[in-house]
Design a protein around this motif. Structure first.
Motif, PDB file in Angstrom:
ATOM      1  N   ALA A   1       1.104  -0.740  -0.030  1.00 40.22           N
ATOM      2  CA  ALA A   1       0.037  -0.128  -0.028  1.00 40.22           C
ATOM      3  C   ALA A   1       1.279   1.083   0.203  1.00 40.22           C
ATOM      4  CB  ALA A   1      -1.385   0.054   1.335  1.00 40.22           C
ATOM      5  N   ARG A   2       0.736   2.161  -0.944  1.00 45.71           N
ATOM      6  CA  ARG A   2       1.531   3.440  -1.039  1.00 45.71           C
ATOM      7  C   ARG A   2       0.530   4.196  -0.592  1.00 45.71           C
ATOM      8  NH1 ARG A   2       2.576   3.130  -7.682  1.00 45.71           N
ATOM      9  NH2 ARG A   2      -0.206   2.776  -7.251  1.00 45.71           N
ATOM     10  N   ILE A   3       0.692   5.349   0.696  1.00 42.61           N
ATOM     11  CA  ILE A   3       0.275   5.970   1.527  1.00 42.61           C
ATOM     12  C   ILE A   3       0.958   7.520   1.779  1.00 42.61           C
ATOM     13  CG2 ILE A   3      -0.527   6.176   3.805  1.00 42.61           C
ATOM     14  CD1 ILE A   3       0.691   3.324   4.301  1.00 42.61           C
ATOM     15  N   ALA A   4      -0.762   8.270   1.796  1.00 43.87           N
ATOM     16  CA  ALA A   4      -0.428  10.162   1.539  1.00 43.87           C
ATOM     17  C   ALA A   4      -0.678  10.054   3.089  1.00 43.87           C
ATOM     18  CB  ALA A   4      -1.477  10.772   0.946  1.00 43.87           C
ATOM     19  N   MET A   5      -0.105  10.617   4.095  1.00 46.18           N
ATOM     20  CA  MET A   5      -0.080  10.799   5.200  1.00 46.18           C
ATOM     21  C   MET A   5      -0.153  12.562   4.794  1.00 46.18           C
ATOM     22  SD  MET A   5      -0.321  10.142   8.366  1.00 46.18           S
ATOM     23  CE  MET A   5       0.742   8.385   8.731  1.00 46.18           C
ATOM     24  N   LEU A   6      -1.502  12.998   5.514  1.00 46.86           N
ATOM     25  CA  LEU A   6      -1.583  14.069   5.716  1.00 46.86           C
ATOM     26  C   LEU A   6      -2.050  14.799   7.224  1.00 46.86           C
ATOM     27  CD1 LEU A   6      -5.250  14.078   4.003  1.00 46.86           C
ATOM     28  CD2 LEU A   6      -2.472  14.535   3.018  1.00 46.86           C
ATOM     29  N   GLY A   7      -0.612  15.643   8.148  1.00 43.19           N
ATOM     30  CA  GLY A   7      -0.343  15.696   9.052  1.00 43.19           C
ATOM     31  C   GLY A   7       1.063  14.855   9.312  1.00 43.19           C
ATOM     32  N   ALA A   8       1.973  15.489  10.312  1.00 47.78           N
ATOM     33  CA  ALA A   8       3.274  15.033  10.207  1.00 47.78           C
ATOM     34  C   ALA A   8       3.021  15.817  11.588  1.00 47.78           C
ATOM     35  CB  ALA A   8       4.290  16.108   9.369  1.00 47.78           C
ATOM     36  N   GLY A   9       2.515  15.537  12.956  1.00 49.02           N
ATOM     37  CA  GLY A   9       2.378  15.553  13.921  1.00 49.02           C
ATOM     38  C   GLY A   9       2.406  14.437  14.702  1.00 49.02           C
ATOM     39  N   PHE A  10       2.018  14.642  16.198  1.00 45.89           N
ATOM     40  CA  PHE A  10       2.221  13.421  16.932  1.00 45.89           C
ATOM     41  C   PHE A  10       1.026  12.415  16.634  1.00 45.89           C
ATOM     42  CE2 PHE A  10       0.679  10.987  20.460  1.00 45.89           C
ATOM     43  CZ  PHE A  10       1.808  11.265  21.719  1.00 45.89           C
ATOM     44  N   ILE A  11       0.104  12.537  16.362  1.00 51.10           N
ATOM     45  CA  ILE A  11      -0.182  11.303  15.666  1.00 51.10           C
ATOM     46  C   ILE A  11      -0.496  10.498  14.922  1.00 51.10           C
ATOM     47  CG2 ILE A  11      -2.422  12.185  14.774  1.00 51.10           C
ATOM     48  CD1 ILE A  11      -2.475   8.985  16.695  1.00 51.10           C
ATOM     49  N   GLY A  12       0.558  11.741  13.251  1.00 51.72           N
ATOM     50  CA  GLY A  12       0.961  10.954  12.142  1.00 51.72           C
ATOM     51  C   GLY A  12       1.947  10.531  12.698  1.00 51.72           C
ATOM     52  N   ARG A  13       2.624  10.667  13.308  1.00 49.42           N
ATOM     53  CA  ARG A  13       4.311   9.967  13.721  1.00 49.42           C
ATOM     54  C   ARG A  13       3.714   8.256  14.477  1.00 49.42           C
ATOM     55  NH1 ARG A  13       9.180  11.760  13.687  1.00 49.42           N
ATOM     56  NH2 ARG A  13       9.129  13.891  13.063  1.00 49.42           N
ATOM     57  N   PHE A  14       2.513   8.535  15.368  1.00 48.58           N
ATOM     58  CA  PHE A  14       2.877   7.078  15.895  1.00 48.58           C
ATOM     59  C   PHE A  14       1.879   6.244  15.176  1.00 48.58           C
ATOM     60  CE2 PHE A  14       1.590   7.193  20.863  1.00 48.58           C
ATOM     61  CZ  PHE A  14       2.159   6.345  20.826  1.00 48.58           C
ATOM     62  N   TYR A  15       1.159   6.570  13.536  1.00 49.81           N
ATOM     63  CA  TYR A  15       0.732   6.177  13.027  1.00 49.81           C
ATOM     64  C   TYR A  15       1.783   5.783  11.878  1.00 49.81           C
ATOM     65  CZ  TYR A  15      -4.242   7.669  13.511  1.00 49.81           C
ATOM     66  OH  TYR A  15      -5.143   7.683  13.856  1.00 49.81           O
ATOM     67  N   ALA A  16       2.618   6.529  11.250  1.00 47.78           N
ATOM     68  CA  ALA A  16       4.144   6.285  10.828  1.00 47.78           C
ATOM     69  C   ALA A  16       4.893   5.403  11.202  1.00 47.78           C
ATOM     70  CB  ALA A  16       4.880   7.595  10.004  1.00 47.78           C
ATOM     71  N   ASP A  17       4.988   5.170  13.150  1.00 50.78           N
ATOM     72  CA  ASP A  17       5.462   3.653  13.524  1.00 50.78           C
ATOM     73  C   ASP A  17       5.326   2.292  13.365  1.00 50.78           C
ATOM     74  OD1 ASP A  17       7.466   5.496  14.074  1.00 50.78           O
ATOM     75  OD2 ASP A  17       6.634   5.737  15.946  1.00 50.78           O
ATOM     76  N   SER A  18       3.647   3.091  12.568  1.00 51.50           N
ATOM     77  CA  SER A  18       3.090   1.067  12.535  1.00 51.50           C
ATOM     78  C   SER A  18       3.081   1.121  11.598  1.00 51.50           C
ATOM     79  CB  SER A  18       1.637   1.544  13.295  1.00 51.50           C
ATOM     80  OG  SER A  18       0.831   0.214  13.139  1.00 51.50           O
ATOM     81  N   LEU A  19       2.625   1.733  10.662  1.00 48.88           N
ATOM     82  CA  LEU A  19       2.902   1.584   8.804  1.00 48.88           C
ATOM     83  C   LEU A  19       3.902   1.170   8.302  1.00 48.88           C
ATOM     84  CD1 LEU A  19       0.838   4.784   7.913  1.00 48.88           C
ATOM     85  CD2 LEU A  19       0.347   2.596   7.553  1.00 48.88           C
ATOM     86  N   HIS A  20       4.786   1.282   8.636  1.00 46.84           N
ATOM     87  CA  HIS A  20       6.236   1.583   8.057  1.00 46.84           C
ATOM     88  C   HIS A  20       6.886  -0.235   8.935  1.00 46.84           C
ATOM     89  CE1 HIS A  20       7.158   5.037   6.003  1.00 46.84           C
ATOM     90  NE2 HIS A  20       6.535   4.325   5.352  1.00 46.84           N
TER      91      HIS A  20
END
Length: 342
Positions: free
Chosen positions: A2-21
């Motif tokens: 899955a190729r993902i566009a992340m809208l938002g680079a703050g606290f929750i975006g980083r939590f999501y990124a840690d899980s996604l990657h």
């Protein structure tokens, strides 16, 4: 993949990124949008994202984007979802869906009209303990569900926009009770209609216009009661607890604050301990795998599996809309001091 566009680079975006990657390894964030260049650049560097921008449409409308993940302040959920619908991009958004049911319904109609996948990122409905409890309840082991109570309290949010009612849409109730309402709704049964709400809410400590503490009761058509307790004034960390009572059994869950992992440190402390932890020395209560325990891994697995299989995820935009409608009734009840219909 899955190729993902992340809208938002703050606290929750980083939590999501840690899980996604870190989860399936093959899923990658290919673009990131932030309202500030510094945040977008830093996020892109930290997570090896090839494209960053301060233009939301530019982040979404790319050939290398399969699905958009919204991790923005509440007031930006609606324009972000409408942009995804415009470009026919699958979307998943953080909670709450909207600042109110009107916004939630607008987003639900937009994705349905566009015919795109839409997932509601209610992570606390994917925690290991929640999933085990729900399976037990659905097996009939607890009999008829009579009462479901969910509590989320902590010292307050991590970003300034939460304190601005125009951006957030509300206070502790919209921020935290959206979790609690959906947890109880799952336990009682999503097919059971919520009828009315009685709620008390007040601003007890924080210098804000919105409420920092609330308690509510939701009456369902089956006769069951859903109860939520939320606060931005609780001292001692993040307290996540659920309790379910059925005619044949009871479930009690402590998700986060006291999970059996306790540690004492003197001197300099341990740095980051867990979300909303207030101290890193003395007796502390770390979480072994925070991303897993908060449900992010199971949540994104369900989202991507649903996307791949052409089915709805366990948590949908419709669920987010129902939660918004229940909370609208709760806010009205807090003003009228009466039971208010959903």
């Amino acid at each position: 993949m899955a190729r993902i566009a992340m809208l938002g680079a703050g606290f929750i975006g980083r939590f999501y990124a840690d899980s996604l990657h870190g989860l399936r390894s093959r899923d990658r964030i290919t673009s990131v949008y932030s309202r500030t260049e510094n945040s977008a650049q830093k996020f892109a560097a930290d997570y090896d994202v090839p494209f960053w921008t301060t233009d939301m449409d530019a982040a979404i409308n790319r050939k290398d984007v399969d699905i958009v993940c919204i991790s923005l302040p509440n007031n930006l959920h609606l324009p972000a979802v409408l942009a995804c619908a415009k470009y026919k991009k699958a979307v998943m958004t953080t909670k709450p869906l909207g600042r109110n049911a009107k916004e939630g319904l607008q987003m639900l109609k937009a994705v349905e009209k566009a015919g795109i996948f839409a997932g509601y990122l209610e992570d606390l409905c994917y925690t290991p303990k929640f999933l085990k409890s729900l399976k037990t309840i659905q097996s009939g082991a607890l009999g008829k569900i009579l009462w479901a109570r969910s509590r989320e309290t902590h010292p307050g949010p991590h970003s300034d926009w939460f304190w601005d009612k125009n951006q957030s849409g509300g206070g502790a109730m919209l921020d935290l009770a959206c979790h609690c309402v959906e947890i109880a709704r799952n336990y009682i049964g999503k097919d059971v209609r919520p009828l009315e709400v009685m709620c008390w809410a007040d601003t007890q400590v924080k210098p804000i216009d919105a409420e920092d503490h609330a308690i509510g009761l939701v009456r369902y058509a089956s006769g069951a009661i859903g109860q939520f307790e939320v606060s931005w004034t609780f001292r001692g960390g993040l307290d996540l607890r659920d309790e379910v009572m059925g005619s044949e059994g009871t479930i009690w869950i402590n998700n986060f604050l006291r999970t059996g992992f306790e540690m004492f440190l003197s001197g300099q402390g341990a740095g980051y301990v867990a979300e909303k932890a207030e101290s890193s020395s003395g007796w502390i209560f770390p979480v072994g795998d925070e991303i897993h325990e908060l449900g992010y891994n199971a949540m994104f697995t369900d989202m991507f599996d649903a996307l791949d299989q052409g089915r709805e995820p366990a948590e949908t935009f419709y669920d987010g809309y129902v939660v918004n409608a229940i909370l609208d009734a709760a806010y009205k009840s807090a003003q009228t001091r009466r039971w208010e219909p959903v």
